[in-house]
Design an enzyme around this catalytic site. Structure first.
Site, mmCIF file in Angstrom:
data_model
loop_
_atom_site.group_PDB
_atom_site.id
_atom_site.type_symbol
_atom_site.label_atom_id
_atom_site.label_comp_id
_atom_site.label_asym_id
_atom_site.label_seq_id
_atom_site.Cartn_x
_atom_site.Cartn_y
_atom_site.Cartn_z
ATOM 1 N N ASN A 13 0.857 -1.189 0.000
ATOM 2 C CA ASN A 13 0.000 0.000 0.000
ATOM 3 C C ASN A 13 0.890 1.234 0.000
ATOM 4 O OD1 ASN A 13 -1.804 2.061 0.475
ATOM 5 N ND2 ASN A 13 -2.295 1.448 2.576
ATOM 6 N N LYS A 15 0.027 4.272 -0.251
ATOM 7 C CA LYS A 15 -0.640 5.458 0.311
ATOM 8 C C LYS A 15 -0.448 6.648 -0.649
ATOM 9 C CE LYS A 15 0.069 3.483 4.811
ATOM 10 N NZ LYS A 15 0.088 3.666 6.237
ATOM 11 N N HIS A 105 -9.432 1.038 5.285
ATOM 12 C CA HIS A 105 -8.120 1.246 5.924
ATOM 13 C C HIS A 105 -8.303 2.190 7.106
ATOM 14 C CE1 HIS A 105 -4.008 2.536 6.567
ATOM 15 N NE2 HIS A 105 -3.640 1.431 5.938
ATOM 16 N N GLU A 107 -6.732 4.649 8.035
ATOM 17 C CA GLU A 107 -6.578 6.076 7.702
ATOM 18 C C GLU A 107 -7.854 6.629 7.067
ATOM 19 O OE1 GLU A 107 -2.897 5.624 5.576
ATOM 20 O OE2 GLU A 107 -1.911 5.133 7.475
ATOM 21 N N GLU A 175 -5.043 -5.147 10.826
ATOM 22 C CA GLU A 175 -4.051 -4.099 10.993
ATOM 23 C C GLU A 175 -4.288 -3.360 12.307
ATOM 24 O OE1 GLU A 175 -2.128 -2.846 7.139
ATOM 25 O OE2 GLU A 175 -3.920 -1.638 7.308
ATOM 26 N N GLY A 181 2.720 2.114 10.935
ATOM 27 C CA GLY A 181 3.664 3.226 10.818
ATOM 28 C C GLY A 181 4.416 3.553 12.097
ATOM 29 N N SER A 221 3.717 -2.207 10.439
ATOM 30 C CA SER A 221 5.169 -2.221 10.637
ATOM 31 C C SER A 221 5.812 -3.551 10.245
ATOM 32 C CB SER A 221 5.522 -1.827 12.084
ATOM 33 O OG SER A 221 5.105 -0.499 12.336
#
Ligand code: PEP
Length: 263
Positions: A13, A15, A105, A107, A175, A181, A221
């Site tokens: 991904n 992003k 996701h 985000e 996730e 991240g 990560s």
């Protein structure tokens, strides 16, 4: 549950990174790195999720050079067409040979207020257009403390699969939001403890055969040094990789996890 072999899926991904020219360069370098390493293509499926504006360039390159990467988008509209400025329809993605689309996701849930209902509608929109939804679920650090690891992801997946036809072709990505991240991945055991109940949700909603065939990924990560541990777990069938998918050598090493897993 029926015994089937699931082809591992390593998904990158990107992003909101890389314009279409940078995208072409990265795909070529990744392809060369894998060829240099004599990577066996069929053993692992690789899927790339570039920004919308890169899709056409990556599609053209993959087709012209016969590169065996699958293409996916990072989101789609719940609508099929019409007056929805800025939205991208699943039918446009299918026309660009996208096989996958990421849905829900963290985000998108966090910055675009995507609720479970929106995630469920997007899951149906993807399936309507023959795309495989990569349904992302995961708990925040606060959820983890209050409810444990699996309660929130399980509830999110149940909601996403509400009304989806039995046997549907989906991918699930666990996730943990606290791991994305952060450089602090879950342990393989923690991932397994959530991926197993997520597979049980798929069995309940879509049937035992679908659950046996569905790839459940871990994301958060993931890097070259920890992928092997995740891939040893029975209910982890691959990884959704963010940051490390932008680094050719790291992503190539993740794709080649079988070389350092001892299988
Ligand atoms: C992600 O955002 O899906 C992700 C897993 O990111 P990272 O690998 O950078 O933690």
């Amino acid at each position: 549950m029926a015994a089937v072999t699931r082809t591992p899926l390593i998904a990158g991904n990107w992003k909101m990174n890389l314009d279409h020219q940078q995208a072409i360069a990265l795909v070529q370098k990744l392809d060369w790195a894998l060829k240099d390493a004599k990577h066996e293509n069929g053993s692992v499926e690789v899927a790339l999720f570039p920004p919308f504006t890169d899709l056409r360039s990556v599609q053209t390159l993959i087709a012209a050079d016969k590169i065996s990467f699958a293409l996916g988008a990072q989101d789609l509209s719940v609508h099929d067409s019409g007056a929805y400025t800025g939205e991208i329809s699943g039918q446009f993605l299918a026309k660009l040979d996208c096989r996958y689309v990421i849905i829900g996701h963290s985000e998108r849930r966090q910055y675009h207020d995507e609720t479970d209902a929106v995630v469920a509608a997007k899951t149906k929109a993807a399936l309507r257009h023959g795309l495989v939804p990569v349904i992302c679920v995961g708990e925040t650090a606060e959820d983890l403390e209050k409810h444990g690891a699996s309660a929130v992801p399980v509830a999110q997946l149940e909601a996403a699969l509400e009304g989806v036809a039995p046997g549907a072709d989906i991918v699930v990505a666990y996730e943990p939001v606290w791991a994305i991240g952060s450089g602090q991945a879950a342990t393989p055991e923690q991932a397994q403890q959530v991926c197993a109940p997520l597979r049980a949700v798929v069995a309940d909603k879509l049937g035992a055969d679908a659950a046996a065939a569905t790839r459940v990924l871990y994301g958060g990560s993931v890097g070259a040094s920890n992928i092997a541990g995740f891939m040893r777990e029975p209910d982890v069938d691959g990884a959704l990789v963010g940051g490390a998918s932008l680094k050719v050598d790291d992503f190539a090493a993740i794709i080649r996890f079988q070389k350092h897993i001892g299988v």
